[in-house]
Design an enzyme around this catalytic site. Structure first.
Site, short mmCIF file in Angstrom:
data_model
loop_
_atom_site.label_atom_id
_atom_site.label_comp_id
_atom_site.label_asym_id
_atom_site.label_seq_id
_atom_site.Cartn_x
_atom_site.Cartn_y
_atom_site.Cartn_z
N GLN A 120 0.84 -1.19 0.00
CA GLN A 120 0.00 0.00 0.00
C GLN A 120 0.88 1.24 0.00
O GLN A 120 1.65 1.44 0.94
CB GLN A 120 -0.87 -0.05 1.26
CG GLN A 120 -1.75 1.15 1.48
CD GLN A 120 -2.08 1.31 2.96
OE1 GLN A 120 -1.22 1.57 3.79
NE2 GLN A 120 -3.34 1.13 3.30
N TYR A 122 0.62 4.73 0.57
CA TYR A 122 -0.16 5.88 1.04
C TYR A 122 0.74 6.93 1.67
O TYR A 122 0.93 8.01 1.16
CB TYR A 122 -1.21 5.43 2.07
CG TYR A 122 -2.44 4.75 1.50
CD1 TYR A 122 -2.51 4.37 0.16
CD2 TYR A 122 -3.53 4.48 2.31
CE1 TYR A 122 -3.64 3.74 -0.34
CE2 TYR A 122 -4.67 3.87 1.82
CZ TYR A 122 -4.71 3.48 0.50
OH TYR A 122 -5.83 2.86 0.03
N GLU A 238 -9.42 -0.77 7.65
CA GLU A 238 -8.14 -1.11 8.26
C GLU A 238 -8.16 -0.82 9.75
O GLU A 238 -7.68 -1.60 10.55
CB GLU A 238 -7.01 -0.31 7.60
CG GLU A 238 -5.65 -0.57 8.24
CD GLU A 238 -4.54 0.36 7.72
OE1 GLU A 238 -3.47 -0.16 7.43
OE2 GLU A 238 -4.76 1.57 7.63
#
Lengths: 391, 361
Positions: A120, A122, A238
């Site tokens: 991921q 981010y 999450e």
């Protein structure tokens, strides 16, 4: 109030127990292979249960209680519930919601089968709590995005085949409307991965650098500038998953066992009333979070809302887990300092490691302070901090 | 699978809240605290008309026949409005004693009177949950000797008394040989005191298993006090948030300062899971006998800790006004303090929770 499950669900539970008993030898850690186990679980509807068959799932109807029973029974049998990771837990639900038909067909199946691992992209050095400040640039040149910038806290980047990544593609748009959600191959030229060793001594995270990384233009999820909306839908997902109260309960049971096994001046630690009082304090708090979790489960099943009960889970769960692990270190005293390959180590060093690791989770996924802002502003309807006047 | 309140339960809470608000709420409690009368008959009468005094008493004895979870939901509302009313003993613990250990005659005599509010029953068993000043009651040849302190719902017509051997006895408030001494505590909404027994003739409850009834009374009493704290703490949090939104300093509502917001968020984050814990502990009293006692201990101890935290923090959010009698927040602060100590403070109930789980050698 009715805490029982209907006969349909009890039958489902019985059938699942039978399956786990019959197939135990095929589970990873019991002689089996992880990818084959995943395939077996999908085929029987115990993994990827609600994902349509045409995308590689089992194609079952969404049923929160069945999902819960599956989680409970795999935990009870102490068998792997199949593959996890950010591809399966975060990207797949996102693609199902907003991905194009081609993207669903290309990515979901291989991800579910464990053939395609994801990381991921981010957080950035200057976009942590203020995630929408991401500055990694994406410029459209012909039919490719050209990406430059840096990500951080990227777990499993060194293992991942692909990345789902937030990139600023509309520099002139307002902060939250200038981000796009891109997918690309980690073997694309221009990507450099540097492991980031954390306080536990392991490299749980990485830094990832992008220099003129060329990504085909169609590998965007949602439209240009919609990346913030796309990402937010799964961030909430999450946060809840960082603080599973059932894991907390099994950790508490292990703590009780530890206190029965360890001695101080020849007496069991559990027989010391000071330690016992602290244990009971922690047990009471674990019980409160388990009951809260039951309330959230019931609210989801019965389509009721309990927004505040949901908002507090990440904050309370990670803080409590950190405290529980830290208390176990106190139970061990000097022995709790032992760490790594060393004589007299207890529990493989897991108490000390999780004590440190959960400080990471208190910070990650939205810090405790950000959680408190969310609770105050969305849960208690308190006003936002005024924006500083522009100079 | 359903872990939430039914429509009927929400209605019960709403109608009770409407009634308690209608009595004047805090103002009614102020009048009560300032007056000489140690009972508030108007409040008791209203609760009886709503069925609250007979909530768990079977319909055949004039009650409503609801569950102990329903009783906890009522207790929550009483705490929310700092109501000057007996409840935990007269509406829950004493009926439980009669239902579990009384004979048919005792049940038929007393349960209808408790349900209607015609009789208020206090419960004297603090010496079972932790004796102070060497107090305790002995039963010899049908007579009671000794002392019982911190009687729950002390302003009563009838007492249910537990002796040291966990036998249960009924004693009229005007029984010869019984001396009552009023106490003054921080909590002006619920009077308490001590009873001295000098050979008082008592009527034993001996149809059932009295020690088991004592256990059930303590468990239920603890959950009621925990629920009372839940309501009181929620009210304090709500008042703190409202105050912070209205109070302007440095040119802005103090609710927009993170320092203040985080105090409120911490209160909410601690308190919200308590709601589910109280529901579960209340449900367990009737339906999960193997878990009931431990969960009652956890509810009592955890709500005491969270309640204390909220009481202190909500007061601080109000700044200097929180400290004054004018705002009156201290009524809830003190109510939470009372609930914390009665029937076992947090350390006492946690020690008991450990023992109940076999963790004490």
């Amino acid at each position: 109030m009715d805490l029982s499950y209907s006969p349909e669900y009890e039958a489902f539970r019985t059938e699942l127990r039978g399956f786990l008993e019959a197939n135990r030898s095929q589970a990873p850690g019991h002689g089996g292979n992880g990818l084959a186990w995943q395939k077996l679980l999908i085929g029987n509807g115990y993994a990827a249960r609600t994902i349509p068959q045409e995308y590689g799932g089992y194609g079952g109807e969404p049923d929160i209680l069945k999902s819960r029973i599956i989680a409970e029974e795999f935990a009870r049998a102490q068998l792997s519930p199949g593959l996890g990771g950010q591809g399966i837990s975060m990207l797949v639900p996102t693609l199902l919601e907003v991905g194009s038909e081609d993207q669903k067909r290309q990515f979901i199946g291989p991800t579910l089968r464990g053939e395609m691992l994801w990381c991921q992209g981010y957080s950035e050095p200057n976009a942590g709590s203020d995630l929408a400040a991401v500055a990694t640039k994406g410029v459209l040149e012909g039919d490719h995005w050209v990406i430059n910038g840096q990500k951080i806290w990227t777990s499993t980047a060194h293992l991942a085949h692909w990345i789902f990544c937030l990139v600023r593609t509309e520099p002139d748009a307002p902060k939250h409307e200038g981000i796009s959600f891109l997918l690309f191959d980690m073997k694309t030229p221009g990507i450099e991965i540097r492991p980031l060793v954390d306080m536990t001594g392991a490299a749980n995270f990485n830094e990832v650098f992008f220099t003129d990384v060329r990504v085909p233009a169609h590998q965007i999820v949602g439209r240009r500038g919609e990346g913030w909306k796309v990402a937010n839908a799964i961030l909430r997902h999450e946060r809840g998953s960082l603080a599973d109260p059932n894991v907390m309960q099994s950790r508490l049971n292990a703590l009780i066992d530890l206190m029965k096994a360890e001695t101080l001046d020849g007496s069991r630690v559990i027989d010391n009333p000071v330690y016992r009082d602290r244990l009971m304090t922690i047990q009471g708090r674990v019980q409160a979070l388990r009951c809260n979790d039951l309330r959230l489960l019931s609210a989801a099943v019965n389509r009721q809302s309990a927004p505040l009960a949901g908002m507090v889970v990440k904050l309370q769960g990670t803080e409590l887990r950190h405290e529980l692990e830290g208390f176990a270190v106190d139970v061990l005293g000097e022995l709790g300092l032992l760490y790594g390959d060393t004589p007299r180590l207890r529990g493989g060093g897991s108490w000390q490691r999780d004590y440190m690791y959960f400080l990471g989770l208190i910070i990650g996924g939205g810090t405790s302070q950000i959680q408190k802002n969310i609770i105050a502003e969305r849960g208690l309807d308190m006003p936002r901090e005024p924006k500083p006047a522009k100079a | 699978m359903e872990f939430g309140l039914s429509e009927e339960q929400v209605m019960l809470q709403d109608s009770l809240a409407r009634f308690l608000a209608g009595t004047g709420g805090l103002e009614r409690t102020r009048t009560f605290a300032a007056g000489k009368d140690r009972r508030a008959p108007d409040v008791l009468q209203g609760l009886a008309e709503l069925g609250v005094t007979g909530l768990i008493i079977p319909e055949v004895h004039g009650g409503v026949g609801l569950s102990l979870l329903d009783a906890a939901l009522a207790a929550e509302q009483l705490g929310r409005f700092v109501a000057p009313s007996p409840f935990a003993a007269t509406a829950v613990m004493a009926p439980l004693a009669l239902i579990r250990a009384g004979d048919a005659g005792q049940q038929a005599t007393w349960l209808p009177k408790l349900a209607s509010g015609a009789v208020v029953a206090g419960v004297a068993l603090s010496e079972i949950t932790g004796a102070r000043d060497g107090a305790g009651v002995e039963a010899r040849d049908g007579r009671l000797y000794g002392r019982a302190q911190f009687v729950v719902d002390y302003e009563a017509d009838l007492y249910v008394v537990a002796d040291r051997a966990r036998g249960l006895h009924l004693v009229a408030a005007d029984a010869p040989g019984l001396t009552r001494t009023d106490f003054r505590t921080i909590d002006a909404s619920r009077p308490t005191g001590e009873l001295v027994f000098d050979g008082v003739v008592a009527e034993p409850l001996k149809a059932g298993d009295a020690p088991a009834a004592v256990r059930a009374m303590i468990d239920a009493g603890r959950v009621m006090l925990a629920a009372d704290t839940l309501g009181a703490a929620q009210e304090m949090l709500d008042q703190a948030v409202a105050y912070a939104k209205g109070r302007v300093q440095f040119g802005r509502a103090i609710a927009s300062f993170q320092a203040v917001k985080h105090m409120c968020a911490e209160m909410a984050a601690s308190l919200e899971p308590c709601r589910a814990l109280v529901w579960y502990a209340g449900h367990a009293l009737d339906h999960l006998p193997e878990e009931a006692s431990v969960m009652a201990c956890h509810a009592k101890a955890h709500l005491s800790e969270v309640g204390t935290f909220v009481a202190r923090t909500a007061t601080e959010v109000h700044g200097g006004m929180g400290f004054t009698d004018l705002v009156g927040l201290h009524y809830w602060f003190k109510r939470i303090g009372f609930n914390r100590q009665v029937l076992g403070g947090p350390q006492v109930v946690r020690a008991e929770a450990a023992a109940l789980q076999g963790l004490v050698a």
